[in-house]
Design an enzyme around this catalytic site. Sequence first.
Site, PDB file in Angstrom:
ATOM      1  N   MET A 146      -9.659  -6.403 -30.685  1.00 17.35           N
ATOM      2  CA  MET A 146     -11.069  -6.603 -30.969  1.00 17.35           C
ATOM      3  C   MET A 146     -11.498  -7.979 -30.484  1.00 17.35           C
ATOM      4  SD  MET A 146     -11.115  -4.863 -34.728  1.00 17.35           S
ATOM      5  CE  MET A 146     -12.761  -5.309 -35.182  1.00 17.35           C
ATOM      6  N   GLN A 205      -5.906  -4.976 -22.490  1.00 11.47           N
ATOM      7  CA  GLN A 205      -7.063  -4.108 -22.257  1.00 11.47           C
ATOM      8  C   GLN A 205      -7.959  -4.717 -21.181  1.00 11.47           C
ATOM      9  OE1 GLN A 205     -10.585  -3.635 -25.014  1.00 11.47           O
ATOM     10  NE2 GLN A 205      -9.795  -1.542 -25.153  1.00 11.47           N
ATOM     11  N   CYS A 243     -17.237  -0.450 -25.138  1.00 10.16           N
ATOM     12  CA  CYS A 243     -17.886  -1.673 -25.612  1.00 10.16           C
ATOM     13  C   CYS A 243     -19.416  -1.551 -25.512  1.00 10.16           C
ATOM     14  CB  CYS A 243     -17.416  -2.878 -24.793  1.00 10.16           C
ATOM     15  SG  CYS A 243     -18.154  -4.403 -25.367  1.00 10.16           S
ATOM     16  N   LYS A 260      -9.951   3.980 -23.756  1.00  6.81           N
ATOM     17  CA  LYS A 260     -10.641   4.001 -25.055  1.00  6.81           C
ATOM     18  C   LYS A 260     -12.085   4.373 -24.815  1.00  6.81           C
ATOM     19  CE  LYS A 260     -11.397   1.940 -29.351  1.00  6.81           C
ATOM     20  NZ  LYS A 260     -11.956   0.609 -29.397  1.00  6.81           N
ATOM     21  N   ASN A 278      -9.904   6.933 -33.957  1.00  6.09           N
ATOM     22  CA  ASN A 278     -10.334   5.605 -34.380  1.00  6.09           C
ATOM     23  C   ASN A 278     -11.748   5.681 -34.971  1.00  6.09           C
ATOM     24  OD1 ASN A 278     -12.046   3.064 -32.768  1.00  6.09           O
ATOM     25  ND2 ASN A 278     -10.518   2.526 -34.275  1.00  6.09           N
ATOM     26  N   GLU A 338     -13.792   3.860 -38.720  1.00 11.51           N
ATOM     27  CA  GLU A 338     -14.086   4.017 -40.154  1.00 11.51           C
ATOM     28  C   GLU A 338     -12.851   4.366 -40.990  1.00 11.51           C
ATOM     29  OE1 GLU A 338     -17.286   2.884 -42.156  1.00 11.51           O
ATOM     30  OE2 GLU A 338     -17.294   3.091 -39.990  1.00 11.51           O
ATOM     31  N   GLY A 366      -9.367  -0.528 -36.745  1.00  8.58           N
ATOM     32  CA  GLY A 366     -10.280  -1.555 -36.256  1.00  8.58           C
ATOM     33  C   GLY A 366     -10.545  -2.553 -37.371  1.00  8.58           C
ATOM     34  N   ARG A 367     -11.790  -2.587 -37.850  1.00 12.31           N
ATOM     35  CA  ARG A 367     -12.180  -3.576 -38.858  1.00 12.31           C
ATOM     36  C   ARG A 367     -11.376  -3.462 -40.145  1.00 12.31           C
ATOM     37  NH1 ARG A 367     -18.094  -1.635 -38.943  1.00 12.31           N
ATOM     38  NH2 ARG A 367     -16.846   0.260 -38.708  1.00 12.31           N
TER      39      ARG A 367
HETATM   40  C1  LIG Z   1     -16.183  -7.620 -33.435  1.00  6.29           C
HETATM   41  C2  LIG Z   1     -15.619  -6.401 -32.752  1.00  6.29           C
HETATM   42  C3  LIG Z   1     -14.978  -6.552 -31.538  1.00  6.29           C
HETATM   43  C4  LIG Z   1     -14.442  -5.426 -30.883  1.00  6.29           C
HETATM   44  N1  LIG Z   1     -13.802  -5.601 -29.684  1.00  6.29           N
HETATM   45  C5  LIG Z   1     -13.244  -4.527 -29.070  1.00  6.29           C
HETATM   46  C6  LIG Z   1     -12.505  -4.677 -27.856  1.00  6.29           C
HETATM   47  O1  LIG Z   1     -12.371  -5.782 -27.304  1.00  6.29           O
HETATM   48  N2  LIG Z   1     -11.960  -3.564 -27.313  1.00  6.29           N
HETATM   49  C7  LIG Z   1     -12.078  -2.337 -27.901  1.00  6.29           C
HETATM   50  O2  LIG Z   1     -11.543  -1.359 -27.375  1.00  6.29           O
HETATM   51  N3  LIG Z   1     -12.764  -2.172 -29.035  1.00  6.29           N
HETATM   52  C8  LIG Z   1     -13.341  -3.231 -29.632  1.00  6.29           C
HETATM   53  N4  LIG Z   1     -14.032  -3.046 -30.797  1.00  6.29           N
HETATM   54  C9  LIG Z   1     -14.130  -1.711 -31.390  1.00  6.29           C
HETATM   55  C10 LIG Z   1     -12.979  -1.455 -32.355  1.00  6.29           C
HETATM   56  O3  LIG Z   1     -11.758  -1.499 -31.665  1.00  6.29           O
HETATM   57  C11 LIG Z   1     -13.105  -0.078 -32.995  1.00  6.29           C
HETATM   58  O4  LIG Z   1     -13.093   0.891 -31.992  1.00  6.29           O
HETATM   59  C12 LIG Z   1     -14.397   0.079 -33.803  1.00  6.29           C
HETATM   60  O5  LIG Z   1     -14.659  -1.060 -34.587  1.00  6.29           O
HETATM   61  C13 LIG Z   1     -14.319   1.305 -34.689  1.00  6.29           C
HETATM   62  O6  LIG Z   1     -13.256   1.226 -35.587  1.00  6.29           O
HETATM   63  P1  LIG Z   1     -13.498   0.716 -37.102  1.00  6.29           P
HETATM   64  O7  LIG Z   1     -14.658   1.522 -37.671  1.00  6.29           O
HETATM   65  O8  LIG Z   1     -12.175   1.024 -37.772  1.00  6.29           O
HETATM   66  O9  LIG Z   1     -13.791  -0.732 -37.035  1.00  6.29           O
HETATM   67  C14 LIG Z   1     -14.583  -4.137 -31.469  1.00  6.29           C
HETATM   68  C15 LIG Z   1     -15.234  -4.009 -32.699  1.00  6.29           C
HETATM   69  C16 LIG Z   1     -15.757  -5.113 -33.339  1.00  6.29           C
HETATM   70  C17 LIG Z   1     -16.454  -4.928 -34.675  1.00  6.29           C
END
Ligand SMILES: Cc1cc2nc3c(=O)[nH]c(=O)nc-3n(C[C@H](O)[C@H](O)[C@H](O)COP(=O)(O)O)c2cc1C
Length: 305
Positions: free
Chosen positions: A1, A61, A91, A132, A192, A194, A216-217
């Site tokens: 992320m 990535q 993204c 992704k 992936n 939530e 993710g988060r």
């Molecule tokens: C601050 C932030 C930065 C992220 N950066 C990337 C990234 O560099 N590459 C990527 O594939 N996904 C990135 N994502 C997306 C997350 O990998 C993930 O797909 C998305 O947040 C959904 O998952 P979650 O609901 O579990 O957070 C980012 C998300 C956030 C909130």
Amino acid sequence: MEGVADELMRQMLTSINRYDLCITEFVRIVDSLLPERVFYKNSPELLNGGYTKSKTPIRVQLLGQEPNWMAENANRAIELGSHGVDLNFGCPAKTVNKNRGGAVLLKSPEDIYKIVSKVREALPEYSILSAKIRLGFDDSSLFEEIVSAVSSAKADQLTIHARTKLDGYKPPAYWHHIGRIRDKTNIELIANGEIWSFGDATQCIKEAQTNNLMLGRGALALPNLADVIKFGHQPMPWSTVCNLLREYAELELIGDKSYYFSSRLKQWLRYLKIQYPQAELLFSQIKLLKNKNEILSIVNLLTDK
Ligand SMILES: Cc1cc2nc3c(=O)[nH]c(=O)nc-3n(C[C@H](O)[C@H](O)[C@H](O)COP(=O)(O)O)c2cc1C
């Protein structure tokens, strides 16, 4: 992320969970073969055989739109020791999309195909190539075509963030869309979006019909989430999180981004607040502070309680 899961965060989270793999923040590819130092800066683990200190493999990535440059840089990542290459088509950032990188490519499965197949051709056969994606840009009408583009271009794995670009990061995630294409493709699928708890993971596995999950988060909000899901561990108590916070603060201060120390710590607390009310209190105490020592002393004070 991007901006969140940097080397220090990866080091910390992989030291307390048994992750199978960690994807780096993206490296932006425009129109050149980037020098090695850019890869090492993004992924210092490359200097350690492509592993975090606790031996979790990392995968670089790439985010970009020009197939030849993506291929050349993918090759470089592999040469430098990345465990495969991941391509970002999810993204939502405006600057990235304006330049036709990231999620905007979801509007054009044929461009995704061109990029993935060029990268595949360039990589040694043994290298894992993953992509992704989201379900689509405005809606999910091209979802099957996108999946088919990635798989017919011979990527090995596909991570699906089960929302469209328009959905942003708003709940829910529509895991059932992954389940619906399960039998239509041979590519290995990773779900992936939530996943914040053991219960979410169980439901996601059921709806998406895959045991492969990407966090993710949620991984930042509950630092041992991967082991909670994988091994049924109890969620980490606040007192243990406090120790981690202190450890993290010290790592940040000796790291090369120590200038950003206060914003990095506040950023992590914003995620921790989701699971721990105590993080809210800590956040409110340090939110206006910028001085490292002041912040550290409050972290130590509050986390001692
Ligand atoms: C601050 C932030 C930065 C992220 N950066 C990337 C990234 O560099 N590459 C990527 O594939 N996904 C990135 N994502 C997306 C997350 O990998 C993930 O797909 C998305 O947040 C959904 O998952 P979650 O609901 O579990 O957070 C980012 C998300 C956030 C909130």
